[in-house]
Write a protein that holds these residues in place. Structure first.
Motif, short mmCIF file in Angstrom:
data_model
loop_
_atom_site.label_atom_id
_atom_site.label_comp_id
_atom_site.label_asym_id
_atom_site.label_seq_id
_atom_site.Cartn_x
_atom_site.Cartn_y
_atom_site.Cartn_z
N ASN A 10 0.54 -1.43 0.35
CA ASN A 10 0.43 0.14 -0.07
C ASN A 10 0.48 1.14 0.08
O ASN A 10 1.04 2.27 -0.46
CB ASN A 10 -1.07 0.04 1.10
N LEU A 11 2.27 1.59 1.43
CA LEU A 11 2.78 2.59 0.49
C LEU A 11 4.13 2.85 -0.05
O LEU A 11 4.77 3.78 0.42
CB LEU A 11 3.25 3.27 2.42
N ALA A 12 4.03 1.48 -0.27
CA ALA A 12 5.47 1.43 -1.37
C ALA A 12 5.45 1.61 -2.80
O ALA A 12 3.97 2.55 -3.04
CB ALA A 12 5.65 -0.25 -1.46
N GLY A 13 5.72 2.36 -3.14
CA GLY A 13 6.05 3.14 -4.76
C GLY A 13 6.89 3.92 -4.77
O GLY A 13 7.48 4.70 -4.08
N GLN A 14 7.03 4.35 -6.18
CA GLN A 14 8.11 5.72 -6.48
C GLN A 14 7.17 6.85 -6.37
O GLN A 14 6.88 6.89 -8.17
CB GLN A 14 9.00 5.16 -7.21
N ILE A 15 6.91 7.80 -5.37
CA ILE A 15 6.60 8.83 -5.90
C ILE A 15 7.28 10.18 -6.55
O ILE A 15 8.36 9.95 -5.94
CB ILE A 15 6.33 9.18 -4.38
N VAL A 16 6.79 10.68 -7.89
CA VAL A 16 7.83 11.89 -7.94
C VAL A 16 6.68 13.11 -8.13
O VAL A 16 5.58 13.11 -8.68
CB VAL A 16 7.91 11.21 -9.28
N PRO A 17 7.30 13.92 -7.26
CA PRO A 17 6.74 15.01 -7.43
C PRO A 17 6.44 15.80 -8.26
O PRO A 17 8.04 15.50 -9.16
CB PRO A 17 6.95 15.46 -6.57
N THR A 18 5.74 16.91 -9.52
CA THR A 18 6.07 17.92 -9.98
C THR A 18 5.11 19.08 -9.55
O THR A 18 4.81 18.87 -9.39
CB THR A 18 5.38 16.28 -11.05
N SER A 19 5.62 19.93 -11.08
CA SER A 19 4.86 21.23 -10.81
C SER A 19 3.98 21.28 -10.74
O SER A 19 2.81 21.88 -10.56
CB SER A 19 5.63 22.00 -11.56
N TRP A 20 2.66 19.84 -11.43
CA TRP A 20 1.76 20.32 -11.77
C TRP A 20 0.88 18.88 -10.76
O TRP A 20 -0.41 18.73 -10.83
CB TRP A 20 1.62 19.89 -12.95
N GLY A 21 1.63 18.44 -10.28
CA GLY A 21 0.83 17.26 -8.91
C GLY A 21 2.17 16.20 -8.85
O GLY A 21 2.75 16.51 -8.28
#
Length: 129
Positions: A10-21
């Protein structure tokens, strides 16, 4: 991080913040060895859009869970609402813009565990996202 576990927690994954979201990659060939598809989620903030881009090595399917967007696919514009899905063929330039006051939340699927995105906002830039 590579593991032998075929389950994305559930909390895994590669989070990639962007300028749009934000993008959150749940299944990739890097995260789940041998994966032949990519699965992730995409959030686009109200009034924002991701950059014009294309994928030379795979097609994409975007499924809208909540929010609304206009989606430019080649020369055509499509309005997408919850429950709508759009197939984005390989090499077709596209972007999505969130409409309204609610963020767009979508599931995104790629036909390859490795996907390349070529930006057409800044000519010639290639990136894996």
């Amino acid at each position: 991080m590579q593991t032998n576990d075929p389950v994305s927690r559930n909390l895994a994954g590669q989070i990639v913040p962007t300028s749009w979201g934000e993008l959150n990659w749940k299944i990739t060939d890097d995260a789940v060895p041998g994966a032949e598809m990519t699965f992730g989620t995409c959030r686009i903030n109200p009034g924002e859009r991701n950059g014009l881009h294309s994928h030379p090595d795979c097609e994409e399917i975007l499924y809208v869970v909540s929010g609304r967007c206009e989606h430019k696919l080649g020369d055509e514009m499509h309005l997408l609402e919850p429950g709508d899905a759009i197939r984005i063929p390989r090499n077709v330039r596209h972007w999505a813009r969130c409409l309204g006051s609610e963020p767009l939340f979508a599931l995104i699927f790629f036909s390859s565990g490795k996907r390349t995105a070529i930006s057409h906002e800044e000519e010639g830039s290639t990136f894996r996202r």
